[in-house]
Design a protein around this motif. Structure first.
Motif, PDB file in Angstrom:
ATOM      1  N   VAL A 128      -0.849  -7.904  -6.415  1.00 39.18           N
ATOM      2  CA  VAL A 128      -1.540  -8.696  -5.249  1.00 39.18           C
ATOM      3  C   VAL A 128      -0.990  -8.169  -3.992  1.00 39.18           C
ATOM      4  CG1 VAL A 128      -1.042 -11.097  -4.591  1.00 39.18           C
ATOM      5  CG2 VAL A 128      -1.227 -10.667  -7.027  1.00 39.18           C
ATOM      6  N   ALA A 129       0.265  -7.803  -3.984  1.00 32.65           N
ATOM      7  CA  ALA A 129       0.759  -7.190  -2.490  1.00 32.65           C
ATOM      8  C   ALA A 129      -0.232  -5.872  -2.026  1.00 32.65           C
ATOM      9  CB  ALA A 129       2.369  -6.855  -2.373  1.00 32.65           C
ATOM     10  N   ALA A 130      -0.498  -5.241  -3.011  1.00 34.10           N
ATOM     11  CA  ALA A 130      -1.294  -4.026  -2.493  1.00 34.10           C
ATOM     12  C   ALA A 130      -2.684  -4.390  -2.329  1.00 34.10           C
ATOM     13  CB  ALA A 130      -1.296  -2.990  -3.645  1.00 34.10           C
ATOM     14  N   GLY A 131      -3.278  -5.481  -2.918  1.00 31.46           N
ATOM     15  CA  GLY A 131      -4.342  -5.861  -2.816  1.00 31.46           C
ATOM     16  C   GLY A 131      -4.577  -6.414  -1.319  1.00 31.46           C
TER      17      GLY A 131
ATOM     18  N   VAL B 167       8.687  -5.629  -0.251  1.00 32.86           N
ATOM     19  CA  VAL B 167       7.431  -5.329  -0.006  1.00 32.86           C
ATOM     20  C   VAL B 167       7.252  -3.828   0.457  1.00 32.86           C
ATOM     21  CG1 VAL B 167       5.072  -5.462   1.464  1.00 32.86           C
ATOM     22  CG2 VAL B 167       6.618  -7.674   0.608  1.00 32.86           C
ATOM     23  N   HIS B 168       8.388  -3.486   1.449  1.00 35.74           N
ATOM     24  CA  HIS B 168       8.617  -2.192   1.515  1.00 35.74           C
ATOM     25  C   HIS B 168       9.033  -1.065   0.168  1.00 35.74           C
ATOM     26  CE1 HIS B 168       7.873  -1.794   5.844  1.00 35.74           C
ATOM     27  NE2 HIS B 168       8.499  -3.017   5.780  1.00 35.74           N
ATOM     28  N   ARG B 169       9.806  -1.613  -0.454  1.00 41.70           N
ATOM     29  CA  ARG B 169      10.227  -1.057  -1.633  1.00 41.70           C
ATOM     30  C   ARG B 169       8.698  -0.924  -2.702  1.00 41.70           C
ATOM     31  NH1 ARG B 169      14.768  -4.185  -1.929  1.00 41.70           N
ATOM     32  NH2 ARG B 169      13.786  -5.222  -3.973  1.00 41.70           N
ATOM     33  N   TRP B 170       8.169  -2.222  -3.036  1.00 41.28           N
ATOM     34  CA  TRP B 170       7.108  -1.999  -3.731  1.00 41.28           C
ATOM     35  C   TRP B 170       5.895  -0.903  -3.176  1.00 41.28           C
ATOM     36  CZ3 TRP B 170       5.795  -7.996  -3.728  1.00 41.28           C
ATOM     37  CH2 TRP B 170       6.725  -8.490  -4.521  1.00 41.28           C
ATOM     38  N   ALA B 171       5.881  -0.753  -2.011  1.00 33.62           N
ATOM     39  CA  ALA B 171       4.890   0.088  -1.429  1.00 33.62           C
ATOM     40  C   ALA B 171       5.092   1.886  -1.742  1.00 33.62           C
ATOM     41  CB  ALA B 171       4.876   0.036   0.176  1.00 33.62           C
ATOM     42  N   GLU B 172       6.340   1.884  -2.243  1.00 30.04           N
ATOM     43  CA  GLU B 172       6.826   3.185  -2.526  1.00 30.04           C
ATOM     44  C   GLU B 172       6.530   3.558  -3.702  1.00 30.04           C
ATOM     45  OE1 GLU B 172      10.879   3.281  -1.420  1.00 30.04           O
ATOM     46  OE2 GLU B 172      10.299   3.382   0.686  1.00 30.04           O
ATOM     47  N   SER B 173       6.070   2.410  -4.625  1.00 29.89           N
ATOM     48  CA  SER B 173       5.710   2.669  -6.156  1.00 29.89           C
ATOM     49  C   SER B 173       4.461   3.186  -6.614  1.00 29.89           C
ATOM     50  CB  SER B 173       5.911   1.319  -6.857  1.00 29.89           C
ATOM     51  OG  SER B 173       4.655   0.412  -6.689  1.00 29.89           O
TER      52      SER B 173
ATOM     53  N   ASP C 135       0.621  -6.017   7.737  1.00 25.52           N
ATOM     54  CA  ASP C 135       1.835  -6.544   8.396  1.00 25.52           C
ATOM     55  C   ASP C 135       2.731  -6.962   6.906  1.00 25.52           C
ATOM     56  OD1 ASP C 135       3.878  -7.782   9.475  1.00 25.52           O
ATOM     57  OD2 ASP C 135       2.590  -9.073  10.316  1.00 25.52           O
ATOM     58  N   ALA C 136       3.796  -6.161   6.853  1.00 31.89           N
ATOM     59  CA  ALA C 136       4.635  -6.326   5.548  1.00 31.89           C
ATOM     60  C   ALA C 136       5.279  -7.994   5.677  1.00 31.89           C
ATOM     61  CB  ALA C 136       5.709  -5.180   5.486  1.00 31.89           C
TER      62      ALA C 136
ATOM     63  N   GLU D 217      10.651  -8.966   3.230  1.00 33.04           N
ATOM     64  CA  GLU D 217       9.963  -7.791   3.779  1.00 33.04           C
ATOM     65  C   GLU D 217      10.556  -6.564   3.203  1.00 33.04           C
ATOM     66  OE1 GLU D 217       9.041  -5.924   7.946  1.00 33.04           O
ATOM     67  OE2 GLU D 217      10.287  -7.823   8.130  1.00 33.04           O
ATOM     68  N   ARG D 218      12.052  -6.451   2.769  1.00 33.17           N
ATOM     69  CA  ARG D 218      12.407  -5.108   2.044  1.00 33.17           C
ATOM     70  C   ARG D 218      11.653  -5.120   0.946  1.00 33.17           C
ATOM     71  NH1 ARG D 218      13.035  -0.659   1.459  1.00 33.17           N
ATOM     72  NH2 ARG D 218      14.827   0.425   0.046  1.00 33.17           N
TER      73      ARG D 218
END
Length: 72
Positions: free
Chosen positions: A15-18, A41-47, A26-27, A38-39
């Motif tokens: 959902v976050a990537a979507g 979301v930043h970790r998820w973005a590295e997956s 904007d994280a 917010e942190r």
């Protein structure tokens, strides 16, 4: 906050990537919508899952989060 299961985390990453691809880069806003930090979301973005979702959506834009300018 209780620890999330792998299934819950996978859903939230998807959902976050979507949201990142279609709504906002904007994280802080994504974190607010998903009731997380917010942190996180930043970790998820590295997956790998995040990248897979963006590829599925054929997202070709910027991969970094938008940073709002600071007022001085």
């Amino acid at each position: 906050m209780p620890k999330r299961s792998k299934a819950e985390t996978d859903i939230l990453v998807t959902v976050a990537a979507g949201l990142f691809a279609t709504h906002t880069r904007d994280a802080k806003e994504i974190a607010s919508l998903l009731n997380t930090t917010e942190r996180t979301v930043h970790r998820w973005a590295e997956s790998d899952k995040w990248e897979a979702v963006l590829q599925t959506l054929t997202y070709e834009g910027e991969r970094n989060f938008r940073i709002k300018p600071r007022r001085s």
